[in-house]
Scaffold this active site. Structure first.
Site, PDB file in Angstrom:
ATOM      1  N   ASN A   7       0.765  -1.063  -0.278  1.00 42.13           N
ATOM      2  CA  ASN A   7       0.278  -0.290   0.059  1.00 42.13           C
ATOM      3  C   ASN A   7       0.832   1.395  -0.031  1.00 42.13           C
ATOM      4  OD1 ASN A   7      -1.855   1.690   0.606  1.00 42.13           O
ATOM      5  ND2 ASN A   7      -3.010   1.050   2.260  1.00 42.13           N
ATOM      6  N   ARG A  90      -2.608  -2.060  -2.867  1.00 42.70           N
ATOM      7  CA  ARG A  90      -3.508  -1.626  -3.277  1.00 42.70           C
ATOM      8  C   ARG A  90      -3.500  -0.498  -3.495  1.00 42.70           C
ATOM      9  NH1 ARG A  90      -5.858   2.842   1.628  1.00 42.70           N
ATOM     10  NH2 ARG A  90      -7.972   3.026   0.822  1.00 42.70           N
ATOM     11  N   HIS A 179     -13.043   2.392   0.776  1.00 40.04           N
ATOM     12  CA  HIS A 179     -13.318   1.792   1.194  1.00 40.04           C
ATOM     13  C   HIS A 179     -13.771   0.796   0.502  1.00 40.04           C
ATOM     14  CE1 HIS A 179     -13.231   5.623   4.129  1.00 40.04           C
ATOM     15  NE2 HIS A 179     -11.520   4.552   4.292  1.00 40.04           N
ATOM     16  N   LEU A 208     -15.484   3.359   9.743  1.00 37.34           N
ATOM     17  CA  LEU A 208     -15.310   4.736  10.201  1.00 37.34           C
ATOM     18  C   LEU A 208     -13.658   4.914  11.217  1.00 37.34           C
ATOM     19  CD1 LEU A 208     -18.314   4.708  12.853  1.00 37.34           C
ATOM     20  CD2 LEU A 208     -18.058   5.432  10.091  1.00 37.34           C
ATOM     21  N   GLY A 209     -13.293   5.438   9.953  1.00 39.25           N
ATOM     22  CA  GLY A 209     -11.424   5.295  10.644  1.00 39.25           C
ATOM     23  C   GLY A 209     -10.668   7.489  10.318  1.00 39.25           C
ATOM     24  N   ARG A 240     -11.344  16.077   6.970  1.00 40.64           N
ATOM     25  CA  ARG A 240     -11.918  16.260   5.506  1.00 40.64           C
ATOM     26  C   ARG A 240     -13.276  16.987   6.336  1.00 40.64           C
ATOM     27  NH1 ARG A 240     -10.410  10.677   3.139  1.00 40.64           N
ATOM     28  NH2 ARG A 240      -8.604  10.562   4.362  1.00 40.64           N
ATOM     29  N   ASP A 282      -7.347  12.772  15.902  1.00 40.86           N
ATOM     30  CA  ASP A 282      -7.829  12.182  16.278  1.00 40.86           C
ATOM     31  C   ASP A 282      -8.937  11.571  17.752  1.00 40.86           C
ATOM     32  OD1 ASP A 282      -7.102   9.786  18.252  1.00 40.86           O
ATOM     33  OD2 ASP A 282      -5.170   9.026  16.271  1.00 40.86           O
ATOM     34  N   ARG A 284      -9.804   9.646  19.558  1.00 44.52           N
ATOM     35  CA  ARG A 284      -9.459   9.634  21.524  1.00 44.52           C
ATOM     36  C   ARG A 284      -8.556  10.640  21.875  1.00 44.52           C
ATOM     37  NH1 ARG A 284      -5.247   4.539  19.154  1.00 44.52           N
ATOM     38  NH2 ARG A 284      -5.718   5.803  17.302  1.00 44.52           N
ATOM     39  N   GLY A 330     -11.183   2.464  12.502  1.00 42.87           N
ATOM     40  CA  GLY A 330     -10.135   1.928  13.709  1.00 42.87           C
ATOM     41  C   GLY A 330     -11.574   2.465  15.273  1.00 42.87           C
ATOM     42  N   GLY A 332     -14.780   2.720  14.096  1.00 40.97           N
ATOM     43  CA  GLY A 332     -16.044   1.689  14.260  1.00 40.97           C
ATOM     44  C   GLY A 332     -15.859   0.206  14.813  1.00 40.97           C
ATOM     45  N   ASN A 334     -13.387   0.503  17.991  1.00 39.95           N
ATOM     46  CA  ASN A 334     -12.746   0.600  18.936  1.00 39.95           C
ATOM     47  C   ASN A 334     -13.807   1.252  20.033  1.00 39.95           C
ATOM     48  OD1 ASN A 334     -10.232  -0.990  18.982  1.00 39.95           O
ATOM     49  ND2 ASN A 334      -9.949   0.033  17.438  1.00 39.95           N
ATOM     50  N   GLU A 382      -8.452  -5.585   5.155  1.00 38.82           N
ATOM     51  CA  GLU A 382      -8.289  -5.292   3.787  1.00 38.82           C
ATOM     52  C   GLU A 382      -7.782  -5.800   2.900  1.00 38.82           C
ATOM     53  OE1 GLU A 382      -8.765  -1.254   4.754  1.00 38.82           O
ATOM     54  OE2 GLU A 382      -9.713  -0.059   2.888  1.00 38.82           O
TER      55      GLU A 382
END
Ligand code: ADP
Length: 398
Positions: A7, A90, A179, A208-209, A240, A282, A284, A330, A332, A334, A382
């Site tokens: 990738n 990829r 995706h 969702l990442g 974004r 992020d 988190r 990430g 979705g 966690n 992926e």
């Protein structure tokens, strides 16, 4: 059969080496800071991770570094690159030209070069990665797996934008969706879990990442997806903007003096969670700021959950029903709070989350026993899909 999955991004190149007999990863790593200085992080399964500073002025040098480490006596896992049967790449955007996984040849490279026009940020580094691998492994077949492929089944009324038709024809401006490899993998798993005839399934997948997209998948085929001509459309993302009124763009450009050449970068890098919260891209860090009472962080969280809810409702309408909602990537996988807040108060649709199951680590089904619509958390993979597509394409060659 060993398959290497690559990738290539603008300054990084991620890789995983699969043993296809066991579908397991035998080594993986990351070449980063390509074009700056160069660093390799590599781990062969069962051995310690190593980090090495290696000059990588170009992607070709990054590929050389990965060849050296894979065949390294101490840290590697193979004796010779000829043990690798194929490389799967990829690729983010196939445009209208590449609509399924394909073996790389001159025509495919020419098609990919055409994609540089509509997706330069991704395609230019992809080409450098592919060319680097072709140079380092001239006898090894190369396959590309495009993120847009799974969305090819969308009907015209879902992929067309209401712009002059001639501009669609001239510039190929339409919804492509992204995706796709992830939506394909998790929807396939969901179909297995539902145990229904695949033709009768109605699924919404939420990837969702840092980048996020939501797809409506009816009978195993995508009928709509939230990302569009580029991966900028849809729900709010890390940095974004997602979908906004298009008139906002010239309005800001004029008042903030942002030239057209920079506006795309601004929409990709300065908006989303970062722009709304002023804290971070992020989630988190957004969640931590919410704990400390930061109202703008909470707003970013609420915008995402509200938008997910709207997509689920809209796609249930588009499919005339809903069997399950899947969360992946990430966020979705966690973030139970995002999952709960997105799907709460949807009992009219028959969705009921089980709070305790939702909080459990590694839980798969998180809907309550009474929920008409099932809700699943399914970790995406992926790279495995890319390896499997590559295997099926090259197996005809051996
Ligand atoms: P990318 O789109 O770059 O592949 P990921 O799928 O890794 O992104 O998702 C990144 C997002 O997922 C970030 O917002 C991050 O906060 C969140 N995330 C990743 N891992 C965790 C985790 N263990 N707990 C909570 N959030 C996580």
């Amino acid at each position: 059969m060993y398959i290497l999955v690559v990738n290539a991004g603008s300054s990084s190149l991620k890789y995983q080496l699969f043993d296809m007999e066991t579908k397991s990863v035998i080594a993986k790593g990351l070449c980063e800071r390509i074009g700056i200085d160069g660093r390799l992080k590599h781990q062969t399964t069962g051995k310690d991770q190593i980090i090495k500073d290696i000059p990588m002025p170009t992607h070709a040098q990054a590929v050389s570094a990965l060849v050296d480490i894979l065949t390294d006596k101490e840290h590697g896992c193979i004796s010779d690159m000829s043990q690798i049967s194929a490389v799967g790449h990829r690729v983010v955007h196939g445009g209208p030209w590449i609509t399924k996984s394909v073996l790389v040849n001159e025509n495919v490279i020419a098609d990919l070069e055409k994609c540089c026009d509509i997706a330069p940020l991704h395609t230019v580094p992809h080409l450098m990665g592919i060319r680097g691998c072709m140079k380092a492994m001239p006898k090894t077949p190369q396959v590309i797996v495009v993120d847009t492929a799974f969305h090819q089944t969308m009907p015209e009324h879902a992929y067309m934008y209401p712009i002059p038709y001639e501009l669609y024809e001239k510039y190929k401006i339409r919804r492509y969706g992204f995706h796709g490899t992830s939506h394909r993998y998790v929807s396939g798993k969901a179909i297995d879990l539902l145990g229904k005839n695949p033709e009768d399934t109605k699924i919404v997948t939420c990837h969702l990442g840092n980048g996020s997209s939501i797809s409506a998948i009816k009978g195993g085929k995508v009928i709509d997806t939230s990302m569009g001509f580029t991966p900028l459309e849809g729900v709010i993302m890390g940095s974004r903007c997602g979908s906004i009124d298009p008139a906002i763009i010239p309005f800001i450009m004029e008042r903030e003096n942002i030239p057209a050449s920079e506006m795309c970068n601004w929409l990709n890098k300065k908006c989303g969670f970062l722009g709304v919260s002023g804290v971070s891209s992020d989630l988190r860090e957004i969640s931590a700021a919410i704990e400390e009472g930061n109202a703008r962080a909470k707003l970013a969280h609420d915008i995402l959950c509200y938008q997910i809810k709207k997509y689920v409702g809209a796609y249930a309408a588009a499919m005339n029903g809903l069997d399950c909602v899947v969360f992946t990537a990430g966020i979705g996988e966690n973030n139970p709070q995002i999952r709960y807040d997105s799907l709460s108060d949807m009992d009219y649709l028959g969705i009921e989350i089980d709070k305790a199951k939702n909080e459990q680590k590694n839980a798969c089904e998180i809907s309550s026993d009474n929920s008409k619509v099932k809700v699943f958390v399914i970790p995406t993979n992926e790279e495995l899909v890319i390896a499997m597509d590559t295997q099926s394409i090259v197996s005809n060659l051996y």
